[in-house]
Write an enzyme that holds these catalytic residues in place. Sequence first.
Site, mmCIF file in Angstrom:
data_model
loop_
_atom_site.group_PDB
_atom_site.id
_atom_site.type_symbol
_atom_site.label_atom_id
_atom_site.label_comp_id
_atom_site.label_asym_id
_atom_site.label_seq_id
_atom_site.Cartn_x
_atom_site.Cartn_y
_atom_site.Cartn_z
ATOM 1 N N ARG A 53 0.814 -1.239 0.000
ATOM 2 C CA ARG A 53 0.000 0.000 0.000
ATOM 3 C C ARG A 53 0.840 1.278 0.000
ATOM 4 N NH1 ARG A 53 -3.353 -2.813 3.869
ATOM 5 N NH2 ARG A 53 -4.999 -3.834 2.678
ATOM 6 N N LYS B 16 2.692 11.326 -11.425
ATOM 7 C CA LYS B 16 1.831 10.440 -12.215
ATOM 8 C C LYS B 16 2.593 9.146 -12.437
ATOM 9 C CE LYS B 16 -1.293 13.356 -14.875
ATOM 10 N NZ LYS B 16 -1.673 13.822 -16.220
ATOM 11 N N GLU C 20 8.109 17.751 -25.473
ATOM 12 C CA GLU C 20 7.526 18.136 -24.172
ATOM 13 C C GLU C 20 8.078 19.494 -23.732
ATOM 14 O OE1 GLU C 20 5.067 16.495 -22.738
ATOM 15 O OE2 GLU C 20 5.282 14.337 -23.072
ATOM 16 N N LYS D 12 6.563 23.033 -14.396
ATOM 17 C CA LYS D 12 5.751 21.864 -14.022
ATOM 18 C C LYS D 12 5.492 21.855 -12.517
ATOM 19 C CE LYS D 12 4.525 17.181 -14.558
ATOM 20 N NZ LYS D 12 4.601 15.929 -15.258
ATOM 21 N N GLU E 77 -4.981 16.714 -10.897
ATOM 22 C CA GLU E 77 -5.611 17.044 -12.171
ATOM 23 C C GLU E 77 -7.122 17.262 -12.055
ATOM 24 O OE1 GLU E 77 -3.574 15.408 -15.676
ATOM 25 O OE2 GLU E 77 -5.564 14.883 -16.405
ATOM 26 N N ARG F 80 -4.013 21.322 -13.970
ATOM 27 C CA ARG F 80 -3.000 20.365 -14.457
ATOM 28 C C ARG F 80 -3.332 19.811 -15.836
ATOM 29 N NH1 ARG F 80 0.370 15.766 -11.066
ATOM 30 N NH2 ARG F 80 1.525 14.998 -12.877
ATOM 31 N N ASN G 122 -1.595 18.287 -20.560
ATOM 32 C CA ASN G 122 -1.962 17.267 -21.551
ATOM 33 C C ASN G 122 -2.098 17.856 -22.959
ATOM 34 O OD1 ASN G 122 -2.090 15.380 -19.474
ATOM 35 N ND2 ASN G 122 -4.222 15.889 -19.018
ATOM 36 N N HIS H 256 -1.771 15.800 -26.083
ATOM 37 C CA HIS H 256 -1.741 14.398 -25.669
ATOM 38 C C HIS H 256 -2.974 13.611 -26.107
ATOM 39 C CE1 HIS H 256 1.734 15.643 -23.425
ATOM 40 N NE2 HIS H 256 1.865 14.481 -22.817
ATOM 41 N N HIS I 41 -1.705 10.590 -27.789
ATOM 42 C CA HIS I 41 -1.806 9.252 -27.193
ATOM 43 C C HIS I 41 -2.479 8.275 -28.155
ATOM 44 C CE1 HIS I 41 -1.421 10.192 -22.593
ATOM 45 N NE2 HIS I 41 -0.261 10.041 -23.174
ATOM 46 N N HIS J 215 6.670 8.418 -27.686
ATOM 47 C CA HIS J 215 5.675 9.242 -27.007
ATOM 48 C C HIS J 215 5.836 10.727 -27.359
ATOM 49 C CE1 HIS J 215 3.012 10.613 -23.797
ATOM 50 N NE2 HIS J 215 3.962 11.469 -23.446
HETATM 51 P P1 NAD Z 1 11.731 5.460 -22.227
HETATM 52 O O1 NAD Z 1 11.688 5.413 -20.764
HETATM 53 O O2 NAD Z 1 11.267 4.287 -22.975
HETATM 54 O O3 NAD Z 1 13.227 5.797 -22.659
HETATM 55 C C1 NAD Z 1 13.534 5.874 -24.022
HETATM 56 C C2 NAD Z 1 14.715 4.986 -24.396
HETATM 57 O O4 NAD Z 1 15.910 5.609 -23.984
HETATM 58 C C3 NAD Z 1 14.714 3.601 -23.772
HETATM 59 O O5 NAD Z 1 15.164 2.679 -24.709
HETATM 60 C C4 NAD Z 1 15.740 3.733 -22.655
HETATM 61 O O6 NAD Z 1 16.342 2.538 -22.332
HETATM 62 C C5 NAD Z 1 16.715 4.700 -23.251
HETATM 63 N N1 NAD Z 1 17.489 5.494 -22.295
HETATM 64 C C6 NAD Z 1 17.027 6.108 -21.193
HETATM 65 N N2 NAD Z 1 17.983 6.902 -20.687
HETATM 66 C C7 NAD Z 1 19.063 6.770 -21.468
HETATM 67 C C8 NAD Z 1 20.351 7.359 -21.483
HETATM 68 N N3 NAD Z 1 20.700 8.294 -20.607
HETATM 69 N N4 NAD Z 1 21.226 6.967 -22.428
HETATM 70 C C9 NAD Z 1 20.865 6.043 -23.380
HETATM 71 N N5 NAD Z 1 19.650 5.501 -23.454
HETATM 72 C C10 NAD Z 1 18.768 5.865 -22.500
HETATM 73 O O7 NAD Z 1 10.907 6.710 -22.817
HETATM 74 P P2 NAD Z 1 10.723 8.231 -22.335
HETATM 75 O O8 NAD Z 1 10.580 9.006 -23.576
HETATM 76 O O9 NAD Z 1 11.743 8.636 -21.346
HETATM 77 O O10 NAD Z 1 9.327 8.195 -21.578
HETATM 78 C C11 NAD Z 1 8.127 7.963 -22.254
HETATM 79 C C12 NAD Z 1 7.117 7.489 -21.246
HETATM 80 O O11 NAD Z 1 6.894 8.499 -20.278
HETATM 81 C C13 NAD Z 1 5.743 7.171 -21.852
HETATM 82 O O12 NAD Z 1 5.323 5.933 -21.359
HETATM 83 C C14 NAD Z 1 4.865 8.269 -21.335
HETATM 84 O O13 NAD Z 1 3.530 7.851 -21.170
HETATM 85 C C15 NAD Z 1 5.514 8.607 -20.026
HETATM 86 N N6 NAD Z 1 5.248 9.973 -19.532
HETATM 87 C C16 NAD Z 1 4.853 10.110 -18.254
HETATM 88 C C17 NAD Z 1 4.634 11.354 -17.740
HETATM 89 C C18 NAD Z 1 4.265 11.520 -16.294
HETATM 90 O O14 NAD Z 1 3.908 12.618 -15.902
HETATM 91 N N7 NAD Z 1 4.350 10.489 -15.497
HETATM 92 C C19 NAD Z 1 4.832 12.493 -18.546
HETATM 93 C C20 NAD Z 1 5.244 12.312 -19.856
HETATM 94 C C21 NAD Z 1 5.457 11.033 -20.349
HETATM 95 N N1 GLY Z 2 2.526 14.912 -18.304
HETATM 96 C C1 GLY Z 2 1.267 15.339 -17.796
HETATM 97 C C2 GLY Z 2 1.221 15.509 -16.330
HETATM 98 O O1 GLY Z 2 2.167 15.248 -15.626
HETATM 99 O O2 GLY Z 2 0.208 15.905 -15.815
#
Ligand code: NAD
Ligand code: GLY
Length: 361
Positions: A121, A143, A185, A227, A237, A241, A245, A248, A252, A264
Amino acid sequence: MEKITVVTPTKQYPILLEQSFDGLANAIKEQNLSGRKMCIIADENTDKLYREVVKKELQKVADTVFYHCFPAGEQHKNLETISNFYQFYQKNRFDRKTVIVALGGGVCGDMAGFSAATYLRGISFIQIPTTLLAQVDSSVGGKTGVDFCGAKNNIGAFYQPELVYINTSTLKTLPQKEFSAGMAEVIKYGCILSPQFFQYLQQQKQNILSMQHDVLSEMIKQCCLLKAEVVSKDEKENGLREILNFGHTIGHAIETISNFQLLHGECVGLGMLAVLELGKKRKEVTEQEQKEVQELLAYFHLPLCVNSVSKENIYQQMFLDKKVKQNKISFVLPKGIGEVYTTSEVSENEIRKAIDFVVKI
Ligand code: NAD
Ligand code: GLY
């Protein structure tokens, strides 16, 4: 070192901006997390690149350091991977004092965070974002979650980390395409909140692309500040917030329908262009403003259109979005550059035309 504080009703925590991992042990100490079991969660790439150096830092303050690695990529952002995390946690008798350390991009942070939010939890977790996207966006704000049955991030929780530790030098190993995805972003923040920041990006684009350190750090810091401010005002949100998006809703849908062939960030860029077109038709965005965003996205090698996905599937997919209420999709629409508003009063015709603008067959 730069420090930004995020203050929400559930937690207050620092975002630290550094150029190495040297300050990590101390930062953990300052958050009163010393002496505990710690577990690094990394994907196969960040595990190879950074696990050892991070482990050495954690060993200075942890009771024992564990690590668990999962296959990289959005296609592994699911409950099966989370189940593997839980099994590892249980096998190693992780308790309520254990700290999960997310070492990677947004996929890693979202999943490690979700596992921390739900195991026993809720146990503590730290974000160490290593992609540009994660450093400017996903590691901040709590998130967490996974994709489920073709719907992005549909299972999840708002769960804030204890600490976000950004080592900007990790960007040196990031593939160019991933850097570009993060820039979508970054550009988003300018579009939704700050015409000044948008201009800064236009002026500094060469230095950003060549990864000039001071400019990159300043850019990441500004994104985190923007942010942090939004999240501090609306953690879960309920209103403000939603502006984060921007791009998005359509983005998405493209991401899912492309079966994650597009990144993404690339899809967010396409989604932003689509709603800018919608805004132009509503006469709330000028042709010049639309062009400026297009040019900036193109400068960072982001796609301006896509041609291998079905428009109809994208349209239908949008109704699986978390933001759909009573069968109406909530859109974040632009008013020029630097201001947006939220509305569900968008006609089917407007949505279809916006999709047409970025999906060419
Ligand atoms: P990811 O985590 O898949 O990373 C992209 C690639 O880069 C992967 O292959 C990873 O292994 C590689 N990598 C990471 N760091 C590296 C480094 N320093 N050197 C070499 N390779 C490296 O993708 P992302 O673009 O970081 O994240 C996308 C995800 O984030 C999506 O799932 C999206 O929904 C989510 N997201 C979440 C929020 C949130 O608020 N929580 C906001 C935006 C996006
Ligand atoms: N990336 C959207 C949020 O964090 O709300």
